[in-house]
Design an enzyme around this catalytic site. Sequence first.
Site, short mmCIF file in Angstrom:
data_model
loop_
_atom_site.label_atom_id
_atom_site.label_comp_id
_atom_site.label_asym_id
_atom_site.label_seq_id
_atom_site.Cartn_x
_atom_site.Cartn_y
_atom_site.Cartn_z
N ARG A 93 0.84 -1.21 0.00
CA ARG A 93 0.00 0.00 0.00
C ARG A 93 0.87 1.26 0.00
O ARG A 93 0.59 2.22 -0.72
CB ARG A 93 -0.91 0.00 1.24
CG ARG A 93 -1.64 1.32 1.42
CD ARG A 93 -2.58 1.25 2.59
NE ARG A 93 -3.26 2.51 2.81
CZ ARG A 93 -4.18 2.70 3.76
NH1 ARG A 93 -4.51 1.70 4.55
NH2 ARG A 93 -4.77 3.86 3.91
N ASN A 147 -10.42 -4.38 -0.72
CA ASN A 147 -10.43 -3.27 -1.68
C ASN A 147 -9.59 -3.56 -2.93
O ASN A 147 -8.68 -4.37 -2.86
CB ASN A 147 -9.87 -2.02 -1.00
CG ASN A 147 -10.96 -1.23 -0.31
OD1 ASN A 147 -12.05 -1.10 -0.83
ND2 ASN A 147 -10.64 -0.70 0.86
N CYS A 169 -18.73 -1.92 1.92
CA CYS A 169 -17.92 -0.77 2.30
C CYS A 169 -18.60 -0.12 3.50
O CYS A 169 -19.82 -0.16 3.61
CB CYS A 169 -17.86 0.21 1.13
SG CYS A 169 -17.00 1.72 1.57
N HIS A 199 -17.04 3.79 -3.38
CA HIS A 199 -16.28 5.02 -3.16
C HIS A 199 -16.60 6.09 -4.20
O HIS A 199 -15.79 6.98 -4.44
CB HIS A 199 -14.76 4.75 -3.11
CG HIS A 199 -14.34 3.95 -1.92
ND1 HIS A 199 -13.03 3.64 -1.64
CD2 HIS A 199 -15.06 3.43 -0.89
CE1 HIS A 199 -12.97 2.95 -0.52
NE2 HIS A 199 -14.18 2.81 -0.04
N TYR A 253 -15.27 10.30 -0.71
CA TYR A 253 -14.23 10.14 -1.73
C TYR A 253 -14.39 11.07 -2.91
O TYR A 253 -13.46 11.27 -3.68
CB TYR A 253 -14.18 8.68 -2.21
CG TYR A 253 -13.51 7.77 -1.19
CD1 TYR A 253 -12.13 7.61 -1.19
CD2 TYR A 253 -14.25 7.12 -0.21
CE1 TYR A 253 -11.50 6.80 -0.24
CE2 TYR A 253 -13.63 6.32 0.74
CZ TYR A 253 -12.26 6.16 0.72
OH TYR A 253 -11.64 5.38 1.65
P1 NAD Z 1 -3.99 -5.89 6.68
O1 NAD Z 1 -2.78 -5.32 6.09
O2 NAD Z 1 -4.08 -6.01 8.15
O3 NAD Z 1 -4.26 -7.30 6.01
C1 NAD Z 1 -5.14 -8.24 6.57
C2 NAD Z 1 -4.50 -9.61 6.55
O4 NAD Z 1 -4.46 -10.13 5.22
C3 NAD Z 1 -3.05 -9.63 7.05
O5 NAD Z 1 -2.98 -10.35 8.27
C4 NAD Z 1 -2.30 -10.30 5.91
O6 NAD Z 1 -1.27 -11.16 6.36
C5 NAD Z 1 -3.41 -11.06 5.20
N1 NAD Z 1 -3.13 -11.53 3.85
C6 NAD Z 1 -2.36 -10.96 2.89
N2 NAD Z 1 -2.38 -11.71 1.77
C7 NAD Z 1 -3.20 -12.77 2.02
C8 NAD Z 1 -3.63 -13.89 1.26
N3 NAD Z 1 -3.22 -14.09 0.01
N4 NAD Z 1 -4.48 -14.77 1.86
C9 NAD Z 1 -4.89 -14.60 3.12
N5 NAD Z 1 -4.51 -13.57 3.88
C10 NAD Z 1 -3.68 -12.66 3.34
O7 NAD Z 1 -5.21 -5.09 6.07
P2 NAD Z 1 -6.41 -4.25 6.70
O8 NAD Z 1 -5.96 -2.86 6.88
O9 NAD Z 1 -7.03 -4.96 7.81
O10 NAD Z 1 -7.38 -4.25 5.46
C11 NAD Z 1 -7.77 -5.49 4.90
C12 NAD Z 1 -8.47 -5.29 3.59
O11 NAD Z 1 -9.70 -4.67 3.80
C13 NAD Z 1 -7.70 -4.41 2.61
O12 NAD Z 1 -7.86 -4.89 1.32
C14 NAD Z 1 -8.38 -3.07 2.78
O13 NAD Z 1 -8.27 -2.25 1.67
C15 NAD Z 1 -9.78 -3.50 3.01
N6 NAD Z 1 -10.65 -2.51 3.66
C16 NAD Z 1 -11.85 -2.32 3.08
C17 NAD Z 1 -12.73 -1.39 3.58
C18 NAD Z 1 -14.05 -1.19 2.88
O14 NAD Z 1 -14.72 -0.23 3.12
N7 NAD Z 1 -14.45 -2.10 2.00
C19 NAD Z 1 -12.37 -0.65 4.72
C20 NAD Z 1 -11.12 -0.88 5.31
C21 NAD Z 1 -10.27 -1.83 4.76
C1 G6P Z 2 -12.36 3.76 4.38
C2 G6P Z 2 -12.92 2.89 3.34
C3 G6P Z 2 -12.02 1.85 2.98
C4 G6P Z 2 -10.65 2.48 3.00
C5 G6P Z 2 -10.29 2.57 4.43
C6 G6P Z 2 -8.92 3.11 4.71
O1 G6P Z 2 -13.13 4.58 4.82
O2 G6P Z 2 -14.25 2.66 3.25
O3 G6P Z 2 -12.40 1.23 1.85
O4 G6P Z 2 -9.76 1.93 2.18
O5 G6P Z 2 -11.31 3.21 5.14
O6 G6P Z 2 -8.71 3.17 6.08
P1 G6P Z 2 -7.24 3.25 6.68
O7 G6P Z 2 -7.44 3.49 8.12
O8 G6P Z 2 -6.62 1.93 6.36
O9 G6P Z 2 -6.56 4.36 5.95
MN MN Z 3 -14.64 1.38 1.48
#
Ligand code: NAD
Ligand code: G6P
Ligand code: MN
Length: 433
Positions: A93, A147, A169, A199, A253
């Site tokens: 990232r 994401n 989301c 977004h 966004y």
């Molecule tokens: P993070 O960096 O903590 O990752 C979560 C876990 O995924 C880690 O423990 C990592 O080891 C594991 N991982 C990596 N590759 C993998 C694979 N191939 N198989 C299984 N596990 C694997 O991430 P986070 O900050 O908790 O965010 C997780 C995901 O959720 C990201 O893609 C982020 O963008 C997304 N997210 C989405 C929203 C939304 O609104 N949809 C909001 C926040 C985060």
């Molecule tokens: C948001 C979204 C996610 C985004 C994340 C980032 O609000 O809905 O899709 O990527 O939070 O949060 P962070 O704390 O990782 O910057």
């Molecule tokens: Mn989101």
Amino acid sequence: GLKIVTIGGGSSYTPELMEGFIKRYNELPIKEIWLVDIEQGKEKVNIDAKMSQRMWDAAGYDVKVHVTFDRREALKDADFVTTQFRVGLLEARIKDERIPLSYGMLGQETNGAGGIFKAFRTIPVILDIVEDMKELCPNAWLINFTNPSGMITEAVIKYGKWDRCIGLCNVPTIAMMKEPIALNVDPNELIYQFVGLNHFHWHKVYDKDGNELTSKVIDAMLDGKDVGLPANINNVPFFGEQIREMNMIPCGYHRYYYRQQEMLEHSLMEYETIGTRGQQVKETENKLFELYKNPNLDHKPEELSKRGGAYYSDAACECINAIYNNKQTHMVVSTKNRGAIPELPEDSIVEVSCYIGAKGAMPVAWGKLPSAQRGWLQCMKAMEECTIEAAVTGNYGLALEAFTLNELIPSGENAKRVLDELLIAHKNYLPQF
Ligand code: NAD
Ligand code: G6P
Ligand code: MN
């Protein structure tokens, strides 16, 4: 009892997910939760698993939390699979943010060049997960949070040919949480209609007699009231004339597009001083895991609200609840368009108001959009389609098409340089290129 599998179980959001399931235990009879991660996530997922087990035990429910690094073991006979993984971890990232910023372009996790590359890294992995699901849990639902959530959902449904997938989301969830507070009304008194892409959606608000309250929310927002901006987005105000004219509430966004210059200036300032959002998140995450390690902690700590994705469990767990109990709940999710936005292909994934039940998400038709919104959505969707196809095929020319269509990437030599640098930086996670 239900078997829930969470891929990317080592995420710092896992306690949030547990809290959501615990709250709904009376309706959702969960028996086992499997946290799946990879070798690099071992420390985090083990801390999460212990913390999660303490939460279930403190709630007094007989639910067992398992950890595995063998995804297939977990997927066998799963009922619901949630995904919250990050291919390449936070280091990837940070590269997505820093490389475009070093060329004076926006570097952000889901927008601009960074968002395109997050899709490139993630789509091959999610398509493998779908293949495993076809074999091991053909009736399960895939609730995707990874994401860029909309594009990942489109890849699963279009290229993975797996229809039982819903993309989530927290942005609509926070809006629907905060707007009643800003208007000082009971949350049950408001009716919402959302339209757009992940977004990149707008919405309108009504009271329960059907009177439109959109302009009231717009006024509150322009007055600086909290109408649900996620913690990761800098609060540059929208131009009042523009928003009042459209009479739709943009999502947080949209600032990257409506105030591109100011958002970029702010990101560049952070990049040169305190570091990118990914670098900042690293510190928050370390603090969170220090807290989770405490054997006396058995509830979600306040600190988690510093993450942009806070409250996402309300979306994930409510969605699962609505499917399992065929509740026909209104939720805003990424699902197949089916005519809800007539100006987009009917098999495009859109993020719109839906009713969620045993059949999944049924989108609510919006109808004709004003010129500006129609144009934005068509351009953004074309950009997403090129991105997804390039992610599947590894076609460089198509990747460049996606870059060119992206409003946050000025075209020219530098765009191509950013593309090439990102391809090299992420080489280990891009087998398709
Ligand atoms: P993070 O960096 O903590 O990752 C979560 C876990 O995924 C880690 O423990 C990592 O080891 C594991 N991982 C990596 N590759 C993998 C694979 N191939 N198989 C299984 N596990 C694997 O991430 P986070 O900050 O908790 O965010 C997780 C995901 O959720 C990201 O893609 C982020 O963008 C997304 N997210 C989405 C929203 C939304 O609104 N949809 C909001 C926040 C985060
Ligand atoms: C948001 C979204 C996610 C985004 C994340 C980032 O609000 O809905 O899709 O990527 O939070 O949060 P962070 O704390 O990782 O910057
Ligand atoms: Mn989101």
